[in-house]
Design a protein around this motif. Structure first.
Motif, PDB file in Angstrom:
ATOM      1  N   ALA A  30       4.455   3.509  -3.317  1.00  0.00           N
ATOM      2  CA  ALA A  30       5.491   4.393  -3.854  1.00  0.00           C
ATOM      3  C   ALA A  30       6.372   3.660  -4.861  1.00  0.00           C
ATOM      4  O   ALA A  30       6.697   4.197  -5.928  1.00  0.00           O
ATOM      5  N   THR A  31       6.738   2.421  -4.545  1.00  0.00           N
ATOM      6  CA  THR A  31       7.567   1.631  -5.457  1.00  0.00           C
ATOM      7  C   THR A  31       6.813   1.305  -6.730  1.00  0.00           C
ATOM      8  O   THR A  31       7.345   1.415  -7.833  1.00  0.00           O
ATOM      9  N   GLU A  32       5.570   0.899  -6.588  1.00  0.00           N
ATOM     10  CA  GLU A  32       4.754   0.587  -7.757  1.00  0.00           C
ATOM     11  C   GLU A  32       4.624   1.812  -8.664  1.00  0.00           C
ATOM     12  O   GLU A  32       4.733   1.715  -9.885  1.00  0.00           O
ATOM     13  N   GLN A  33       4.415   2.976  -8.069  1.00  0.00           N
ATOM     14  CA  GLN A  33       4.265   4.192  -8.852  1.00  0.00           C
ATOM     15  C   GLN A  33       5.573   4.573  -9.523  1.00  0.00           C
ATOM     16  O   GLN A  33       5.589   5.060 -10.671  1.00  0.00           O
ATOM     17  N   GLU A  34       6.689   4.367  -8.834  1.00  0.00           N
ATOM     18  CA  GLU A  34       7.995   4.672  -9.413  1.00  0.00           C
ATOM     19  C   GLU A  34       8.254   3.820 -10.648  1.00  0.00           C
ATOM     20  O   GLU A  34       8.709   4.320 -11.688  1.00  0.00           O
ATOM     21  N   LEU A  35       7.952   2.537 -10.546  1.00  0.00           N
ATOM     22  CA  LEU A  35       8.129   1.652 -11.702  1.00  0.00           C
ATOM     23  C   LEU A  35       7.170   2.015 -12.823  1.00  0.00           C
ATOM     24  O   LEU A  35       7.554   2.038 -13.997  1.00  0.00           O
ATOM     25  N   GLU A  36       5.920   2.310 -12.473  1.00  0.00           N
ATOM     26  CA  GLU A  36       4.935   2.682 -13.486  1.00  0.00           C
ATOM     27  C   GLU A  36       5.381   3.932 -14.233  1.00  0.00           C
ATOM     28  O   GLU A  36       5.241   4.019 -15.463  1.00  0.00           O
ATOM     29  N   THR A  37       5.939   4.890 -13.519  1.00  0.00           N
ATOM     30  CA  THR A  37       6.432   6.112 -14.151  1.00  0.00           C
ATOM     31  C   THR A  37       7.562   5.812 -15.129  1.00  0.00           C
ATOM     32  O   THR A  37       7.624   6.376 -16.232  1.00  0.00           O
ATOM     33  N   ILE A  38       8.453   4.903 -14.742  1.00  0.00           N
ATOM     34  CA  ILE A  38       9.569   4.529 -15.611  1.00  0.00           C
ATOM     35  C   ILE A  38       9.073   3.845 -16.875  1.00  0.00           C
ATOM     36  O   ILE A  38       9.500   4.178 -17.989  1.00  0.00           O
ATOM     37  N   TRP A  39       8.160   2.873 -16.723  1.00  0.00           N
ATOM     38  CA  TRP A  39       7.661   2.170 -17.913  1.00  0.00           C
ATOM     39  C   TRP A  39       6.946   3.132 -18.853  1.00  0.00           C
ATOM     40  O   TRP A  39       7.104   3.052 -20.071  1.00  0.00           O
ATOM     41  N   ARG A  40       6.199   4.060 -18.299  1.00  0.00           N
ATOM     42  CA  ARG A  40       5.488   5.028 -19.147  1.00  0.00           C
ATOM     43  C   ARG A  40       6.462   5.955 -19.858  1.00  0.00           C
ATOM     44  O   ARG A  40       6.243   6.331 -21.015  1.00  0.00           O
TER      45      ARG A  40
END
Length: 258
Positions: A28-38
């Motif tokens: 969940a954390t990895e996906q949250e960060l990935e969403t922000i960078w994108r």
């Protein structure tokens, strides 16, 4: 761990909440960060990113070994994380300058995220290190492949093969940290760097970082010949004309990002 994200005045601020307990394999954390960078990559109203940890204790202390993920080190290594720890350690699609505001411990994956930033401002009390070998692991998410490319070989090996923590002053001497200040002056120092970056043409910033990201593996001649999309866009932009006109007229340029 959760992630705070806000944008104002062309500056995106990404804050790692509970950074002392970040679990590197928390999907969940990895996906949250990935969403922000994108999202940052897709927007044209951001000229600078400031990445930091909440509070004063840690920037990011890496994986939460106490919490445990249930996976082995081999499982973790085999999982696909093409951009490294936090989606940032060796991300090459983010063409916006990223400042690491290091307010405390930057260990393991946290240090790998620092290595993925363009400019590093640290409090005097900040501590850096890759302690993985001391717990039978390795810095898999960027440490082993990034540090040796950023600093002298023997210094990189000293960090990885001892698992020691290094001070902000030592990391400045290694060339990893750009500026070290008392903790009380950290925000002011970061704001100075942000102001200098935001004063530059947004398209120029993207062209510079994109060209650097995409040419590091090339010879100088090959890199010079590469026409990256951001470079071509910046050279053909209204801002390219505005910058020269403002200089000649002795006034501040008005950037339009086009």
């Amino acid at each position: 761990m959760s992630v705070g994200f806000s944008v104002a005045d062309r500056v995106a601020r990404v804050t790692l909440d509970r950074p002392e307990r970040m679990n590197a394999v928390d999907a969940a954390t990895e996906q949250e960060l990935e969403t922000i960078w994108r999202e940052i990559e897709a927007r044209d109203d951001i000229s600078c990113v400031v990445l930091t940890g909440a509070g004063e204790r840690a920037f990011c202390a890496g994986a939460d070994l106490k919490g445990g993920s249930g996976s082995s080190g081999l499982d973790y290594w085999a999982a696909s994380r093409v951009n490294g720890f936090g989606g940032l350690a060796f991300r090459r699609s983010l063409d916006v300058p990223v400042i690491a505001r290091v307010n405390g411990f930057a260990l393991g994956g946290g240090f790998e995220m620092v290595l993925g930033c363009d400019i590093v401002i640290a409090a005097q009390t900040a501590r850096f290190g890759l302690p993985e070998a001391r717990v039978g692991r390795m810095p898999l998410d960027g440490g082993m492949v990034l540090l040796q490319r950023k600093i002298a070989f023997n210094r990189a090996m000293a960090v990885m093969l001892t698992g020691r923590q290094f001070s902000a002053a030592e990391m400045a001497g290694f060339g990893v940290v750009n500026e070290v200040v008392p903790a009380i002056e950290l925000d002011a120092a970061v704001d100075r760097w942000v102001a200098d970056i935001v004063a530059c043409a947004p398209l120029s910033l993207r062209a510079i970082k994109q060209t650097v990201n995409r040419t590091g593996h090339l010879s100088p001649a090959e890199a010079q010949a590469l026409r990256t999309p951001a470079l071509v866009k910046a050279l053909q932009s209204e801002d390219a004309l505005e910058g020269v006109a403002a200089f000649q007229q002795k006034r501040a340029p008005v950037w339009r990002g086009r």
